[in-house]
Motif scaffolding. Sequence first.
Motif, PDB file in Angstrom:
ATOM      1  N   ALA A 137       0.802  -1.222   0.000  1.00  0.00           N
ATOM      2  CA  ALA A 137       0.000   0.000   0.000  1.00  0.00           C
ATOM      3  C   ALA A 137       0.841   1.282   0.000  1.00  0.00           C
ATOM      4  O   ALA A 137       0.562   2.207  -0.767  1.00  0.00           O
ATOM      5  N   PRO A 138       1.883   1.399   0.856  1.00  0.00           N
ATOM      6  CA  PRO A 138       2.655   2.652   0.842  1.00  0.00           C
ATOM      7  C   PRO A 138       3.283   2.935  -0.521  1.00  0.00           C
ATOM      8  O   PRO A 138       3.325   4.091  -0.951  1.00  0.00           O
ATOM      9  N   ASN A 139       3.769   1.901  -1.199  1.00  0.00           N
ATOM     10  CA  ASN A 139       4.376   2.103  -2.505  1.00  0.00           C
ATOM     11  C   ASN A 139       3.362   2.664  -3.497  1.00  0.00           C
ATOM     12  O   ASN A 139       3.657   3.597  -4.248  1.00  0.00           O
ATOM     13  N   PHE A 140       2.149   2.115  -3.501  1.00  0.00           N
ATOM     14  CA  PHE A 140       1.138   2.579  -4.444  1.00  0.00           C
ATOM     15  C   PHE A 140       0.595   3.957  -4.071  1.00  0.00           C
ATOM     16  O   PHE A 140       0.204   4.725  -4.954  1.00  0.00           O
ATOM     17  N   ARG A 141       0.606   4.305  -2.790  1.00  0.00           N
ATOM     18  CA  ARG A 141       0.205   5.669  -2.419  1.00  0.00           C
ATOM     19  C   ARG A 141       1.228   6.675  -2.935  1.00  0.00           C
ATOM     20  O   ARG A 141       0.862   7.753  -3.422  1.00  0.00           O
ATOM     21  N   ARG A 142       2.499   6.338  -2.817  1.00  0.00           N
ATOM     22  CA  ARG A 142       3.538   7.232  -3.356  1.00  0.00           C
ATOM     23  C   ARG A 142       3.427   7.336  -4.878  1.00  0.00           C
ATOM     24  O   ARG A 142       3.563   8.412  -5.454  1.00  0.00           O
TER      25      ARG A 142
END
Length: 397
Positions: A137-142
């Motif tokens: 999730a953090p990667n796709f939010r960035r």
Amino acid sequence: MTFLASANLLRRRDGHEARVTYVELFFDLVYVFAVTQISHSLLHDLTLMGALHSLVLWFAVWLGWQYTCWVTNWFDPDAVPMRIMLFAVMLAGLVFGAALPGAFGASGLVFAVSYALIQVGRTLFVVLHLGGAHPLAPNFRRMLAWLCVSAVLWIAGGLFQGGARLALWALAVACEYMSPMIGFRFPGLGRSTSREWTIEGGHLAERCQLFVIVALGETLLISGATLADLERWDAPALIALLAAFLGTAAMWWVYFDTSSRDGSEAIVHSDDPGRIGAWFHYVHVILIAGVIVSAVANELVILHPDGRIAIPAAAALIGGPALYLAGNGIYKTVVYGRFPLSHVVGLVLLAVLAPAAFVTDNLMVGGLTTLIMILVAAWESVSRRRAHAGVPQGIVE
């Protein structure tokens, strides 16, 4: 939201290599159309500005495909929500593909909005599915944050004309192409590392290889269609078609004879497959650009085999194979750890041919570039087969 949250869309990691699915192959058909549109646009505006326009548009086509490729590497394309998302991307892709020839004219805003919808919409879909707790999730939010920035630049460019549009769209391309290099670092969201990109290496390599096939196939289609449109099939036109076919076959040989298989092995067995996978995408944009420019050159030669060489024609005839060899050489450096001598020799021969091209015609130059590509293909084939057989390579390295 509930439906997305309850659906298990992630690919199953059961130790077996993930394969390319039929829906992904269907998805690629949109990009056959887009690649054809770009090559036709470049042919009709074979100037420095036309080349810059085509370069920016090619990066957009590649980045739209590339980001989708990474999503289908992590998520199961056969899951119904994923299929619906891919079909939606395909529909928007048809719109931006249709708008490509007029992207720097009247269709600019249509192109920009449809492209931004693809990039932001697909990534938002993934973010909503993953929620906040999943490791991805953090990667796709960035990623979503960077794509929103680029979307603003794309749409702003669509509202302007001329140099302002080119500048804004070039910045948008830079955002999407370079942000993975810095781990999508974004204020307040941190950054990712390539080791977090737990990809299926064989699947990603195969997707890149299939796009090369798409580009080479488009080259053959253009060559055949150009001959079909001629009122009279004379010997020079038929010889030009033969040279175009042999040159395309040599391009296939240079890439697929051994190195495509070794490329898959390199990414599968790497201790950091995410980093190698990113390099694959950085390199293939150059390699496939060479195929597109070569398709334009083939069409020029078939249409005007006895035409005297002009600077734009020479740039296409020599620049296409040169881009392809440079991209292949960098790709093989990633795979094997060194730039092949055969490719260096091919690039030197193309450089020698460049000034001599202006004393002859299109067909002669097209034929000579084909011979250079055949030489590189034969040399590389012998070199790689000797390497696989464990024979000392000596001068053929």
